[in-house]
Scaffold this motif. Structure first.
Motif, PDB file in Angstrom:
ATOM      1  N   LEU A  77      19.971  38.917  30.638  1.00 51.52           N
ATOM      2  CA  LEU A  77      18.880  38.213  31.315  1.00 51.52           C
ATOM      3  C   LEU A  77      17.529  38.838  30.971  1.00 51.52           C
ATOM      4  O   LEU A  77      16.542  38.125  30.744  1.00 51.52           O
ATOM      5  CB  LEU A  77      19.107  38.230  32.826  1.00 51.52           C
ATOM      6  N   ALA A  78      17.485  40.171  30.924  1.00 47.50           N
ATOM      7  CA  ALA A  78      16.241  40.859  30.549  1.00 47.50           C
ATOM      8  C   ALA A  78      15.856  40.513  29.117  1.00 47.50           C
ATOM      9  O   ALA A  78      14.679  40.283  28.811  1.00 47.50           O
ATOM     10  CB  ALA A  78      16.408  42.368  30.711  1.00 47.50           C
ATOM     11  N   VAL A  79      16.849  40.445  28.233  1.00 46.01           N
ATOM     12  CA  VAL A  79      16.597  40.137  26.823  1.00 46.01           C
ATOM     13  C   VAL A  79      16.063  38.717  26.662  1.00 46.01           C
ATOM     14  O   VAL A  79      15.133  38.475  25.883  1.00 46.01           O
ATOM     15  CB  VAL A  79      17.886  40.341  25.996  1.00 46.01           C
ATOM     16  N   VAL A  80      16.649  37.756  27.380  1.00 47.85           N
ATOM     17  CA  VAL A  80      16.170  36.371  27.326  1.00 47.85           C
ATOM     18  C   VAL A  80      14.686  36.321  27.701  1.00 47.85           C
ATOM     19  O   VAL A  80      13.876  35.674  27.026  1.00 47.85           O
ATOM     20  CB  VAL A  80      16.988  35.470  28.267  1.00 47.85           C
ATOM     21  N   LEU A  81      14.330  37.023  28.762  1.00 45.77           N
ATOM     22  CA  LEU A  81      12.938  37.042  29.216  1.00 45.77           C
ATOM     23  C   LEU A  81      12.040  37.781  28.225  1.00 45.77           C
ATOM     24  O   LEU A  81      10.929  37.332  27.933  1.00 45.77           O
ATOM     25  CB  LEU A  81      12.854  37.700  30.595  1.00 45.77           C
ATOM     26  N   CYS A  82      12.527  38.899  27.686  1.00 44.27           N
ATOM     27  CA  CYS A  82      11.752  39.653  26.690  1.00 44.27           C
ATOM     28  C   CYS A  82      11.500  38.805  25.452  1.00 44.27           C
ATOM     29  O   CYS A  82      10.414  38.850  24.856  1.00 44.27           O
ATOM     30  CB  CYS A  82      12.485  40.935  26.297  1.00 44.27           C
ATOM     31  N   ASN A  83      12.494  38.036  25.069  1.00 42.66           N
ATOM     32  CA  ASN A  83      12.361  37.181  23.894  1.00 42.66           C
ATOM     33  C   ASN A  83      11.264  36.135  24.110  1.00 42.66           C
ATOM     34  O   ASN A  83      10.421  35.906  23.235  1.00 42.66           O
ATOM     35  CB  ASN A  83      13.701  36.500  23.607  1.00 42.66           C
TER      36      ASN A  83
ATOM     37  N   TYR B 150       8.802  36.323  26.239  1.00 38.67           N
ATOM     38  CA  TYR B 150       7.520  37.030  26.350  1.00 38.67           C
ATOM     39  C   TYR B 150       6.984  37.367  24.962  1.00 38.67           C
ATOM     40  O   TYR B 150       5.792  37.242  24.682  1.00 38.67           O
ATOM     41  CB  TYR B 150       7.705  38.297  27.177  1.00 38.67           C
ATOM     42  N   LEU B 151       7.892  37.797  24.090  1.00 35.95           N
ATOM     43  CA  LEU B 151       7.510  38.145  22.712  1.00 35.95           C
ATOM     44  C   LEU B 151       6.961  36.931  21.974  1.00 35.95           C
ATOM     45  O   LEU B 151       5.966  37.021  21.247  1.00 35.95           O
ATOM     46  CB  LEU B 151       8.725  38.711  21.974  1.00 35.95           C
ATOM     47  N   LEU B 152       7.598  35.778  22.161  1.00 32.94           N
ATOM     48  CA  LEU B 152       7.156  34.567  21.489  1.00 32.94           C
ATOM     49  C   LEU B 152       5.765  34.127  21.965  1.00 32.94           C
ATOM     50  O   LEU B 152       4.987  33.570  21.199  1.00 32.94           O
ATOM     51  CB  LEU B 152       8.163  33.433  21.734  1.00 32.94           C
TER      52      LEU B 152
ATOM     53  N   LEU C 133       8.688  43.928  25.079  1.00 35.38           N
ATOM     54  CA  LEU C 133       8.746  44.764  26.284  1.00 35.38           C
ATOM     55  C   LEU C 133      10.089  45.474  26.442  1.00 35.38           C
ATOM     56  O   LEU C 133      10.280  46.194  27.420  1.00 35.38           O
ATOM     57  CB  LEU C 133       8.481  43.904  27.531  1.00 35.38           C
ATOM     58  N   LEU C 134      11.008  45.294  25.498  1.00 32.33           N
ATOM     59  CA  LEU C 134      12.311  45.946  25.621  1.00 32.33           C
ATOM     60  C   LEU C 134      12.205  47.389  25.154  1.00 32.33           C
ATOM     61  O   LEU C 134      11.844  47.642  23.996  1.00 32.33           O
ATOM     62  CB  LEU C 134      13.357  45.201  24.791  1.00 32.33           C
ATOM     63  N   PRO C 135      12.519  48.363  26.016  1.00 32.95           N
ATOM     64  CA  PRO C 135      12.426  49.776  25.635  1.00 32.95           C
ATOM     65  C   PRO C 135      13.334  50.119  24.455  1.00 32.95           C
ATOM     66  O   PRO C 135      14.376  49.491  24.256  1.00 32.95           O
ATOM     67  CB  PRO C 135      12.881  50.517  26.903  1.00 32.95           C
TER      68      PRO C 135
END
Length: 283
Positions: free
Chosen positions: A111-117, A119-121, A127-129
Motif C-alpha cells: 500500500l505504501a509503494v502504491v502511494l509512493c508510485n 506521488y513520484l509520478l 518518498l520510499l526510504p
C-alpha cells in the motif's frame, strides 16, 4: 474447503512461505498442516485470509481471475489517488510505512509503494526510504509464483528501484511464465504484459537503453494471440522510442503515432504522445 488444502500447500511451498509464516495470526500451524493434507476443514473466513497471505486473490486461487486488483486497495487510498491529493498521500505513506516497520506485513508495504508510485509520478520525488527499497527488491527477487497481486506489486515499483533490478525481475517473470496462474480470461497475461511494458518505459526514461532493448526483444518473443494486438503495437512503439533516444530522429515515431490515430485508436495515441513528450524532455 478441505479439498483446497493440498492446492494451498503446493502454492505456499512454491513461494518458500513456511507453515509458521502462513498461519501466523490466522490459525495454528498444526491445523494448517492438517488442512493442507486434507484431514480437517477450516472456516471460510480463515481460508480467505490464508489465500491472501500467499499473495493470491480468491478468484485467482480458485482459477477464475477476473478480479480487479484495484479492489484490494482501501477506499481512502483509491480516493486520494483519484484526487491526486499529495498532502494526504504523504500522510498515508508515513502511516503504512510505520505499520510495515511494526508488523512486517508486506501488504502494508504494498500500500505504501502504491502511494509512493503515484506521488513520484506527480511530484517526481521518491518518498520510499532506501532500506525499504532494498527490502522491496529482496522480496520481489524471491517471488516464485507471479499472481496478479505480485505482478501489480512489481508494476508499482518500476520507477522506484534501480534499473538493473527492474530488468532482472522483468526477465525473471518472462523466463518463468509457466509459474503465472492460468485463467480463461487472460487476466494474468494482460497484467503481465502491462507491467512489463511499464518496466520497459522506466528503463527508457532512465536512459538505460541497452537493457530496454534487451527487455523489449525478449517481450517480442512471447507468443500472443490477436487479442493482444494492442500490446504488440505498444512494443513496436517503444522500440521506436528507443531509436529516437539513440539518434534524435523523430519522423518515424511521429508517423507511428499518426497511424495509430488513423486507426481510430485515440486512447492509445494519447498514451504514446505522453510517453514521447517525456522522452523528448529527457533526451
Amino acid at each position: 474447503m478441505k479439498s483446497l488444502g493440498p492446492k494451498f500447500k503446493r502454492l505456499r511451498k512454491e513461494q518458500n512461505i513456511t507453515l509458521t509464516a502462513a498461519a501466523k495470526g490466522i490459525c495454528s500451524t498444526s491445523n494448517l498442516s492438517r488442512w493442507e493434507n486434507g484431514k480437517i476443514q477450516i472456516t471460510f473466513d480463515n481460508v480467505m485470509k490464508l489465500i491472501n497471505r500467499i499473495h493470491f486473490t480468491p478468484n485467482e486461487f480458485i482459477g477464475n481471475s477476473e478480479a480487479d486488483n484495484d479492489e484490494t486497495l482501501p477506499a481512502e487510498i483509491r480516493q486520494v489517488i483519484e484526487d491526486e491529493d499529495t498532502v494526504k498521500m504523504e500522510k498515508l505513506i508515513a502511516y503504512y510505512l510505520d505499520l510495515y516497520h511494526q508488523n512486517r506485513k508486506f501488504f502494508d508495504l504494498f500500500l505504501a509503494v502504491v502511494l509512493c508510485n503515484q506521488y513520484l509520478l506527480i511530484n517526481n520525488k521518491n518518498l520510499l526510504p532506501f532500506s525499504d527499497k532494498m527490502r522491496l527488491y529482496t522480496h520481489l527477487s524471491q517471488i516464485k509464483v507471479w499472481s496478479s497481486f505480485n505482478l501489480s506489486f512489481f508494476g508499482n515499483c518500476v520507477f522506484m528501484i534501480k534499473s538493473d533490478r527492474v530488468f532482472a525481475i522483468a526477465m525473471q517473470i518472462i523466463n518463468n511464465q509457466d509459474l503465472i496462474p492460468k485463467d480463461p480470461t487472460f487476466y494474468n497475461l494482460i497484467t503481465m504484459m502491462g507491467v512489463l511494458a511499464d518496466a520497459s518505459i522506466s528503463l527508457i526514461f532512465r536512459k538505460d537503453l541497452k537493457r530496454a532493448k534487451k527487455l523489449l526483444n525478449a517481450l517480442e518473443q512471447i507468443k500472443l494471440s490477436q487479442v493482444f494486438s494492442f500490446f504488440k503495437m505498444t512494443l513496436n512503439f517503444l522500440q521506436e522510442v528507443v531509436r529516437y533516444m539513440e539518434n534524435g530522429e523523430e519522423d518515424d515515431i511521429l508517423e507511428f503515432i499518426q497511424k495509430t490515430v488513423d486507426l481510430g485508436m485515440n486512447d492509445a495515441a494519447n498514451t504514446f504522445i505522453d510517453v514521447f513528450k517525456r522522452a523528448k524532455e529527457l533526451r
